[in-house]
Write an enzyme that holds these catalytic residues in place. Structure first.
Site, PDB file in Angstrom:
ATOM      1  N   CYS A  49      64.473 -29.651  16.086  1.00 48.00           N
ATOM      2  CA  CYS A  49      65.133 -30.278  14.927  1.00 48.00           C
ATOM      3  C   CYS A  49      64.737 -31.741  14.741  1.00 48.00           C
ATOM      4  O   CYS A  49      64.935 -32.305  13.666  1.00 48.00           O
ATOM      5  CB  CYS A  49      66.648 -30.163  15.054  1.00 48.00           C
ATOM      6  SG  CYS A  49      67.219 -28.474  15.261  1.00 48.00           S
ATOM      7  N   HIS A  72      70.291 -35.477  10.810  1.00 48.76           N
ATOM      8  CA  HIS A  72      69.989 -34.045  10.925  1.00 48.76           C
ATOM      9  C   HIS A  72      71.263 -33.264  10.597  1.00 48.76           C
ATOM     10  O   HIS A  72      72.357 -33.642  10.991  1.00 48.76           O
ATOM     11  CB  HIS A  72      69.532 -33.761  12.358  1.00 48.76           C
ATOM     12  CG  HIS A  72      69.398 -32.304  12.654  1.00 48.76           C
ATOM     13  ND1 HIS A  72      68.732 -31.437  11.829  1.00 48.76           N
ATOM     14  CD2 HIS A  72      69.846 -31.550  13.697  1.00 48.76           C
ATOM     15  CE1 HIS A  72      68.773 -30.217  12.341  1.00 48.76           C
ATOM     16  NE2 HIS A  72      69.448 -30.265  13.472  1.00 48.76           N
ATOM     17  N   ASN A 105      71.638 -25.123   9.033  1.00 52.24           N
ATOM     18  CA  ASN A 105      70.709 -25.952   9.815  1.00 52.24           C
ATOM     19  C   ASN A 105      69.298 -25.377   9.650  1.00 52.24           C
ATOM     20  O   ASN A 105      69.013 -24.290  10.134  1.00 52.24           O
ATOM     21  CB  ASN A 105      71.152 -25.925  11.288  1.00 52.24           C
ATOM     22  CG  ASN A 105      70.235 -26.729  12.197  1.00 52.24           C
ATOM     23  OD1 ASN A 105      69.175 -27.179  11.784  1.00 52.24           O
ATOM     24  ND2 ASN A 105      70.650 -26.884  13.444  1.00 52.24           N
TER      25      ASN A 105
HETATM   26  C1  COA Z   1      78.473 -23.518  17.543  1.00 54.91           C
HETATM   27  C2  COA Z   1      79.665 -24.352  17.121  1.00 54.91           C
HETATM   28  C3  COA Z   1      79.821 -24.350  15.620  1.00 54.91           C
HETATM   29  C4  COA Z   1      80.918 -23.741  17.737  1.00 54.91           C
HETATM   30  O1  COA Z   1      82.053 -24.513  17.388  1.00 54.91           O
HETATM   31  P1  COA Z   1      83.187 -24.784  18.468  1.00 54.91           P
HETATM   32  O2  COA Z   1      84.236 -25.527  17.775  1.00 54.91           O
HETATM   33  O3  COA Z   1      82.516 -25.420  19.654  1.00 54.91           O
HETATM   34  O4  COA Z   1      83.688 -23.333  18.768  1.00 54.91           O
HETATM   35  P2  COA Z   1      83.789 -22.611  20.188  1.00 54.91           P
HETATM   36  O5  COA Z   1      82.406 -22.312  20.687  1.00 54.91           O
HETATM   37  O6  COA Z   1      84.710 -23.420  21.040  1.00 54.91           O
HETATM   38  O7  COA Z   1      84.493 -21.278  19.778  1.00 54.91           O
HETATM   39  C5  COA Z   1      85.842 -21.250  19.382  1.00 54.91           C
HETATM   40  C6  COA Z   1      86.235 -19.814  19.141  1.00 54.91           C
HETATM   41  O8  COA Z   1      85.587 -19.347  17.945  1.00 54.91           O
HETATM   42  C7  COA Z   1      84.872 -18.148  18.220  1.00 54.91           C
HETATM   43  N1  COA Z   1      83.672 -18.123  17.374  1.00 54.91           N
HETATM   44  C8  COA Z   1      82.415 -18.541  17.677  1.00 54.91           C
HETATM   45  N2  COA Z   1      81.610 -18.348  16.626  1.00 54.91           N
HETATM   46  C9  COA Z   1      82.365 -17.795  15.649  1.00 54.91           C
HETATM   47  C10 COA Z   1      82.094 -17.371  14.344  1.00 54.91           C
HETATM   48  N3  COA Z   1      80.877 -17.469  13.793  1.00 54.91           N
HETATM   49  N4  COA Z   1      83.107 -16.873  13.611  1.00 54.91           N
HETATM   50  C11 COA Z   1      84.344 -16.756  14.126  1.00 54.91           C
HETATM   51  N5  COA Z   1      84.663 -17.146  15.363  1.00 54.91           N
HETATM   52  C12 COA Z   1      83.682 -17.662  16.128  1.00 54.91           C
HETATM   53  C13 COA Z   1      84.551 -18.212  19.689  1.00 54.91           C
HETATM   54  O9  COA Z   1      84.331 -16.907  20.195  1.00 54.91           O
HETATM   55  C14 COA Z   1      85.797 -18.847  20.249  1.00 54.91           C
HETATM   56  O10 COA Z   1      86.785 -17.866  20.378  1.00 54.91           O
HETATM   57  P3  COA Z   1      87.809 -17.897  21.632  1.00 54.91           P
HETATM   58  O11 COA Z   1      88.547 -19.210  21.480  1.00 54.91           O
HETATM   59  O12 COA Z   1      88.639 -16.692  21.389  1.00 54.91           O
HETATM   60  O13 COA Z   1      86.946 -17.839  22.847  1.00 54.91           O
HETATM   61  C15 COA Z   1      79.506 -25.819  17.620  1.00 54.91           C
HETATM   62  O14 COA Z   1      79.628 -25.862  19.018  1.00 54.91           O
HETATM   63  C16 COA Z   1      78.174 -26.423  17.238  1.00 54.91           C
HETATM   64  O15 COA Z   1      77.923 -26.668  16.082  1.00 54.91           O
HETATM   65  N6  COA Z   1      77.324 -26.745  18.216  1.00 54.91           N
HETATM   66  C17 COA Z   1      76.045 -27.404  18.000  1.00 54.91           C
HETATM   67  C18 COA Z   1      75.174 -26.765  16.972  1.00 54.91           C
HETATM   68  C19 COA Z   1      73.794 -26.607  17.450  1.00 54.91           C
HETATM   69  O16 COA Z   1      73.558 -26.316  18.591  1.00 54.91           O
HETATM   70  N7  COA Z   1      72.799 -26.776  16.615  1.00 54.91           N
HETATM   71  C20 COA Z   1      71.429 -26.597  16.977  1.00 54.91           C
HETATM   72  C21 COA Z   1      70.804 -27.774  17.605  1.00 54.91           C
HETATM   73  S1  COA Z   1      70.627 -29.140  16.581  1.00 54.91           S
END
Ligand code: COA
Length: 356
Positions: free
Chosen positions: A110, A247, A277
């Site tokens: 990215c 980004h 993204n």
């Molecule tokens: C991936 C991302 C959106 C997840 O958000 P988060 O707030 O950390 O959510 P969590 O991973 O804690 O998940 C929370 C809950 O939602 C659930 N969940 C995950 N994805 C889901 C989706 N698409 N829809 C519904 N629920 C979802 C999880 O299973 C979890 O459930 P649980 O509490 O019962 O275990 C966030 O961590 C993120 O944006 N990370 C960085 C993005 C990235 O890596 N980009 C690429 C590199 S630049």
């Protein structure tokens, strides 16, 4: 002294979209969850390869700069999703735009576009090149396991390009900082590459794997750290930055970043809702959208920062020039697409969901 100034810009986003509601038809998710956790409403799914998206973006950027492909000294293509590894796809774009120059791909995930823009500016400032095309283009839908909701909802396809030219007028790229943290290599990866067993069918089950929460934290830290460094290096106060083009990985990452940097949220350009993204393409697409919307104004000081697999990070400071409108508009278009986003991903969705 030669300054490296952006003189042309162009984007190419494929026409088919996949909305959050579309995703909810085949994985357990909802529009509400995706919007509130990421800021994303839809993403575009490409019916063509990465190099075709890149070529159309490149033609539009060349027209906006008022130059021909034949005038370029170098093409830098940032992508982690090339249609071919050998040859590089900068060469495919080069053939499509009629250029006769150096051309190569870089993979800094990215952060790739800012890595490319930084390198382009150094080429120009050293006098080695006068006109460089920098492209960020991705077809991330290729890597996704559509049964994994944590990644399937985040990414999209698209391309953006800029022309960077030597200028006597002070400004352009003022400075940049690039970094990589190899300790975080395992947090974001695909199993695709020569480490695959070529003769084992299950090798084809590669997909984008990641630890979302770890990346979330490190992204904020990495972008904040390099942004602070580049501001110090250029002796520019954060309050003198007119616009931040970060980004676009998650709107909550952007919110937290600007609040840590003590920059007002209104100064951050956010367009993730429409695209998701698109990795190396998010920043050049955002530059195009910001210009189209009149957000970028003449002579503004712009800070851009990115973060990605590697774990790479980058920050770049630039002073925009006088011109915020294109010199000419290209008529380059992608071939028409008869399919919807859902239809385009159907084979991959069936493959991954049947494996469960
Ligand atoms: C991936 C991302 C959106 C997840 O958000 P988060 O707030 O950390 O959510 P969590 O991973 O804690 O998940 C929370 C809950 O939602 C659930 N969940 C995950 N994805 C889901 C989706 N698409 N829809 C519904 N629920 C979802 C999880 O299973 C979890 O459930 P649980 O509490 O019962 O275990 C966030 O961590 C993120 O944006 N990370 C960085 C993005 C990235 O890596 N980009 C690429 C590199 S630049």
């Amino acid at each position: 002294m030669q300054y490296a100034t952006i003189t042309g810009w162009g984007k190419c986003v494929p026409p088919a979209t996949l909305t959050n509601d579309d995703l909810a038809t085949f994985i357990e998710t909802s529009d509400e969850w995706i919007k509130t956790r990421t800021g994303i409403s839809q993403r575009h799914i490409s019916h063509v390869n990465t190099s075709e998206l890149a070529s159309v973006a490149a033609k539009r950027a060349l027209a906006a700069a008022g130059i021909e492909g034949s005038e370029l000294d170098m093409i830098i293509m940032a992508t982690a999703t090339p249609d071919t590894l050998v040859p590089n796809i900068a060469s495919t774009v080069q053939a499509n735009i009629g250029a006769s120059c150096a051309a190569f791909d870089i993979n800094a995930a990215c952060s790739g576009f800012l890595y490319g823009l930084g390198l382009a500016s150094s080429q120009i400032r050293s006098g080695q090149s006068r006109k460089v095309l920098v492209i960020g283009a991705e077809r991330l839908s290729f890597y996704l396991d559509w049964s994994r909701r944590e990644t399937a909802v985040l990414f999209g396809d698209g391309a953006g390009a800029v022309v960077v030219e030597a200028s006597d007028i002070e400004g352009g790229v003022l400075g940049y900082e690039l970094h990589n943290d190899p300790d975080g290599r395992e947090f974001l990866k695909t199993g695709f590459g020569t480490a695959m067993d070529r003769f084992e069918a299950s090798s084809l089950d590669f997909y984008l794997q990641f630890d979302g929460q770890e990346i979330f934290k490190r992204a904020i830290h990495g972008m904040n750290n390099l942004s602070t460094k580049v501001l110090e290096k250029c002796a520019i106060d954060k309050d003198d930055v007119d616009l931040v083009i970060p980004h676009q990985a998650n709107e909550r990452i952007i919110d937290t970043l600007v609040s840590r940097m003590k920059v007002p949220k209104e100064k951050a350009f956010v367009n993730i809702a429409n695209y998701g993204n698109t990795s190396a393409a998010t920043i050049p697409i955002a530059i195009c959208d910001a210009l189209e919307k009149g957000v970028i104004k003449p002579n503004q000081t712009i800070l851009s920062c990115a973060f990605g697999a590697g774990l790479t990070s980058a920050a770049l400071l630039l002073k925009w020039g006088e011109r915020v409108t294109p010199i000419a508009v290209s008529d380059a278009e992608l071939p028409p697409c008869e399919m919807t986003g859902i239809e385009l991903v159907k084979r991959a969705v069936d493959y991954f969901t049947n494996k469960q």
